[in-house]
Design an enzyme around this catalytic site. Sequence first.
Site, PDB file in Angstrom:
ATOM      1  N   CYS A  25      20.300 -56.457 -61.605  1.00 17.91           N
ATOM      2  CA  CYS A  25      19.262 -57.194 -62.308  1.00 17.91           C
ATOM      3  C   CYS A  25      18.224 -56.254 -62.931  1.00 17.91           C
ATOM      4  O   CYS A  25      18.509 -55.531 -63.872  1.00 17.91           O
ATOM      5  CB  CYS A  25      18.644 -58.213 -61.350  1.00 17.91           C
ATOM      6  SG  CYS A  25      17.524 -59.403 -62.114  1.00 17.91           S
ATOM      7  N   HIS A  26      16.996 -56.219 -62.407  1.00 16.37           N
ATOM      8  CA  HIS A  26      15.936 -55.331 -62.897  1.00 16.37           C
ATOM      9  C   HIS A  26      15.937 -53.968 -62.204  1.00 16.37           C
ATOM     10  O   HIS A  26      15.208 -53.065 -62.612  1.00 16.37           O
ATOM     11  CB  HIS A  26      14.560 -55.984 -62.699  1.00 16.37           C
ATOM     12  CG  HIS A  26      14.257 -57.091 -63.654  1.00 16.37           C
ATOM     13  ND1 HIS A  26      14.820 -58.343 -63.544  1.00 16.37           N
ATOM     14  CD2 HIS A  26      13.460 -57.135 -64.745  1.00 16.37           C
ATOM     15  CE1 HIS A  26      14.366 -59.113 -64.525  1.00 16.37           C
ATOM     16  NE2 HIS A  26      13.552 -58.399 -65.274  1.00 16.37           N
TER      17      HIS A  26
END
Length: 187
Positions: free
Chosen positions: A110-111
């Site tokens: 994800c991030h």
Amino acid sequence: MELSGKKIAILATNGFEQSELEVPRDALKAAGATVEIISLQPGEIKGWDKKDWGRPVKVDKTLDQATAADYDALVLPGGQINPDLLRVEPKALQFIRSVFDAKKVVAAVCHAPWLLVETGIAKGRRMTSYKSIKTDVANAGAKWEDSEVVVDQGVITSRNPGDLKAFSAKIIEEVKEGRHMQRSSAA
């Protein structure tokens, strides 16, 4: 069991995306690995579960107590808050870089590829991430791909929580392969 005798670190702090820590943790444990949660402070860290604070997770070791030599792989959960807080912590960045430099598996979802950007690991690699940080990853010198999971010489990236089963399976596969001695370091 597939990962019997293997030890995996999950580096996180408050604001980790709940499923991005728990799904890989549980899959790795089910495969026989010992999994330890590493954080900045002892005690517990609290997850973020979709739109509100989630459940706490017990911290097994602080960064001061952990070394890259202790682990076969490192998992970096995302969420917006967790990697943003970790990328300004020199000890966290050094730990990530140490695991990478030891040719061990580093997995970010994800991030969390923000952490690979900050450590210089992203440069020259094929990677994916959550779409909102695509430009950050590309600007760091990575070749960004819109794929469920991307593996580049033991560096595993996944774009979002919908891909966590595939992400976890790829971590298990790469840890079974062992160290990535042919890994190049562009940074």
